[in-house]
Design a protein around this motif. Structure first.
Motif, mmCIF file in Angstrom:
data_model
loop_
_atom_site.group_PDB
_atom_site.id
_atom_site.type_symbol
_atom_site.label_atom_id
_atom_site.label_comp_id
_atom_site.label_asym_id
_atom_site.label_seq_id
_atom_site.Cartn_x
_atom_site.Cartn_y
_atom_site.Cartn_z
ATOM 1 N N ILE A 269 0.862 -1.190 0.000
ATOM 2 C CA ILE A 269 0.000 0.000 0.000
ATOM 3 C C ILE A 269 0.893 1.232 0.000
ATOM 4 C CG2 ILE A 269 -1.754 1.290 1.305
ATOM 5 C CD1 ILE A 269 -2.458 -1.461 2.672
ATOM 6 N N THR A 270 0.674 2.137 -0.950
ATOM 7 C CA THR A 270 1.467 3.369 -0.982
ATOM 8 C C THR A 270 0.532 4.577 -0.998
ATOM 9 O OG1 THR A 270 1.571 3.476 -3.400
ATOM 10 C CG2 THR A 270 3.309 2.224 -2.307
ATOM 11 N N ASN B 189 -2.884 -1.943 11.808
ATOM 12 C CA ASN B 189 -3.550 -3.140 11.271
ATOM 13 C C ASN B 189 -2.987 -3.533 9.907
ATOM 14 O OD1 ASN B 189 -5.220 -3.214 13.476
ATOM 15 N ND2 ASN B 189 -6.909 -2.142 12.479
ATOM 16 N N ALA B 190 -2.735 -2.505 9.084
ATOM 17 C CA ALA B 190 -2.283 -2.774 7.716
ATOM 18 C C ALA B 190 -0.859 -3.326 7.682
ATOM 19 C CB ALA B 190 -2.378 -1.503 6.883
ATOM 20 N N THR B 191 0.059 -2.712 8.436
ATOM 21 C CA THR B 191 1.472 -3.121 8.360
ATOM 22 C C THR B 191 1.709 -4.530 8.903
ATOM 23 O OG1 THR B 191 1.905 -1.947 10.427
ATOM 24 C CG2 THR B 191 2.500 -0.812 8.385
ATOM 25 N N LYS B 192 0.763 -5.042 9.693
ATOM 26 C CA LYS B 192 0.875 -6.440 10.149
ATOM 27 C C LYS B 192 0.716 -7.396 8.968
ATOM 28 C CE LYS B 192 -0.969 -5.765 14.767
ATOM 29 N NZ LYS B 192 -2.245 -5.571 15.448
ATOM 30 N N VAL C 229 3.412 -0.719 4.121
ATOM 31 C CA VAL C 229 2.767 0.558 3.801
ATOM 32 C C VAL C 229 3.877 1.593 3.625
ATOM 33 C CG1 VAL C 229 1.206 2.379 4.621
ATOM 34 C CG2 VAL C 229 0.689 -0.024 5.131
ATOM 35 N N VAL C 230 3.874 2.275 2.480
ATOM 36 C CA VAL C 230 4.890 3.298 2.192
ATOM 37 C C VAL C 230 4.177 4.627 1.965
ATOM 38 C CG1 VAL C 230 6.808 3.968 0.702
ATOM 39 C CG2 VAL C 230 6.297 1.532 1.027
ATOM 40 N N ILE C 231 4.584 5.655 2.714
ATOM 41 C CA ILE C 231 3.910 6.954 2.588
ATOM 42 C C ILE C 231 4.913 8.063 2.278
ATOM 43 C CG2 ILE C 231 2.598 8.729 3.849
ATOM 44 C CD1 ILE C 231 1.114 6.478 5.292
ATOM 45 N N LEU D 76 6.735 2.846 6.304
ATOM 46 C CA LEU D 76 7.998 3.326 5.728
ATOM 47 C C LEU D 76 7.752 4.695 5.123
ATOM 48 C CD1 LEU D 76 9.364 0.182 3.909
ATOM 49 C CD2 LEU D 76 10.686 1.585 5.464
ATOM 50 N N GLU D 77 8.541 5.674 5.534
ATOM 51 C CA GLU D 77 8.347 7.011 4.984
ATOM 52 C C GLU D 77 9.312 7.257 3.837
ATOM 53 O OE1 GLU D 77 8.587 11.744 5.874
ATOM 54 O OE2 GLU D 77 9.458 10.380 7.348
#
Length: 462
Positions: free
Chosen positions: A211-212, A230-233, A237-239, A276-277
């Motif tokens: 997910i980005t 919840n999502a990163t489990k 997720v990269v933002i 992850l940023e």
């Protein structure tokens, strides 16, 4: 949260559909028709009998049967009334392209829109957005024409953006670099559905592996923390967060009316939830591409195999600068290299310290030996392979050789700097499942993402 009705609709009404070139309602119709959407399309236009050869309706209520999603592109002031009719029709979701709401200082109009949506239980994307795209089924209700903005192939990256224009540029960029995407969501003003809602949905979406997002600010901090955790489990997720400076934060407020908030708070939130940023558009894709194609690393020890000494040194610097470790090769591995040199399988003047420099005249067979020795070493968690394809000695057997390295179950990242020929080879290598990057810096990003997400997952289990 199940938002499948928004991405996999069977019957779509386009309110504001038009035959006029240059009109948003015309572009949306064309995209729905041209990108292979198999569902039913119902143009709604007060004046036209048909739009682009499809029977048109004066009103959403005139459409026979039910409607799953309404795509709305009419002047903002008429949207609440149209939503009222959508509610009576039983429409589940509305993608409101129309602008002129909170972002233009018209807070009351946005509140009115939300009030009607709540009354009828309609979920809203937008307003003031570019639309949504599901690459998997061709449901594309955005309005940029294909000659201006290409669509990427189907793949594992979902992307949501608070900026429609930036989102369009990302889709275009992904298409050019042959990076596959699953879904694209232009968030707009987030009057109803926000980044957290979509994160909750995408974490369970089978088509999405990473997910980005491009975010200027989040709507509800507590809700975001919960959704991100919840999502990163389940998946990375990269933002990419903008509004990091005071000037940027002010610009964000006037852009989508979002409050950027203190950047330090966002950094802490990302750290805490395993997000992850990324600091640039390119980094966002470097992270996402690596995480989509390879599994996370079990540790932070990196080995490098290269046919160019300089590139190996640069990669080593990059690895150490982001807090990772150059792997100390075991005595057993060093003995393997020494023996292979003795037997003439490897050249005398190569270096098997890490980075492993197999020198400029290396054919693919030499790469294969070095890659295997590195991956068989229990002190190595990630392998970076650098190939300067400008050397005539490097044959096309490298494609299959790199593909075979996946049997070790450790992440492999490939770096191929240069122009047209390296790029052609890169696309071929990627078909074997190994991500290829254009520069050493991009390669460092990729390794960093695989290690950081791996550490986060390990921490959850531990």
């Amino acid at each position: 949260m199940n938002l499948d009705f928004l991405f996999y609709p069977e019957r779509v009404a386009v309110i504001g559909a038009s035959n006029k070139e240059g009109k948003i309602g015309n572009a949306i119709m064309k995209n729905l028709i041209n990108f292979g959407f198999k569902g039913k399309i119902y143009p709604v236009n007060v004046k036209e009998e048909e739009v682009l050869g499809i029977k048109a309706y004066k009103n959403v209520l005139d459409i026979p049967g039910n409607v799953d999603v309404a795509v709305i592109s009419i002047p903002g002031k008429f949207v609440p009334q149209i939503l009222e009719e959508c509610g009576q029709k039983g429409v589940k979701g509305a993608v409101v392209i129309s602008a002129g709401f909170k972002e233009a200082g018209n807070v009351e109009l946005e509140e009115k829109l939300l009030e009607v949506a709540r009354k009828w239980n309609i979920r809203i994307v937008g307003p003031n957005c570019l639309g949504v795209t599901n690459i998997e089924n061709g449901f594309d209700c955005t309005f940029n024409p294909p000659e201006r903005q290409a669509r990427p192939k189907f793949g594992g990256i979902a992307f949501m953006s608070q900026s429609g224009a930036f989102g369009a540029a990302i889709l275009d960029w992904a298409a050019r670099h042959e990076v596959g995407m699953s879904k694209f969501i232009s968030l707009g003003n987030m009057a109803d559905l926000d980044e957290s809602d979509f994160m909750e949905y995408l974490k369970d979406d089978k088509a999405t592996r990473v997910i980005t997002a491009y975010l200027e600010g989040v709507k509800d901090g507590r809700k975001f923390l919960e959704a991100a955790k919840n999502a990163t489990k389940k998946k990375p997720v990269v933002i990419l967060k903008s509004g990091r400076t005071e000037a940027g934060a002010k610009a964000a407020a006037s852009h989508t009316g979002s409050l950027a908030g203190s950047y330090a708070i966002y950094q802490a939130a990302f750290e805490q939830t395993g997000v992850l940023e990324a600091r640039s558009m390119r980094q966002l894709f470097n992270y996402a591409k690596a995480l989509t194609m390879q599994k996370p690393a079990k540790g932070k020890r990196v080995a490098i195999v290269t046919n160019g000494g300089g590139a190996g040194v640069m990669m080593s610097d990059g690895v150490l600068e982001v807090g990772l470790k150059m792997a100390d090769l075991s005595e057993e591995t060093k003995e393997k290299f020494a023996k292979a040199i003795e037997e003439g399988k490897l050249p005398v003047h190569m270096s098997y310290k890490n980075p492993i420099d197999i020198i400029g005249d290396a054919p693919s067979s030499r790469y294969e030996v070095a890659m295997r020795y590195a991956l068989e070493d229990e002190n190595v968690d990630v392998l970076v392979v650098i190939a300067l394809f400008q050397s005539p000695a490097l044959d096309e057997g490298i494609v299959e050789a790199v593909g075979r390295m996946q049997e070790y179950g450790k992440p492999v990242v490939f770096v191929a700097p240069g122009g047209a020929y390296p790029e052609k080879m890169a696309r071929r290598i990627e078909k074997t499942g190994v991500p290829v990057f254009e520069t050493v810096e991009d390669g460092v990003d990729a390794v960093y993402a695989l290690v950081r997400y791996g550490q986060y997952i390990k921490g959850l289990k531990g």
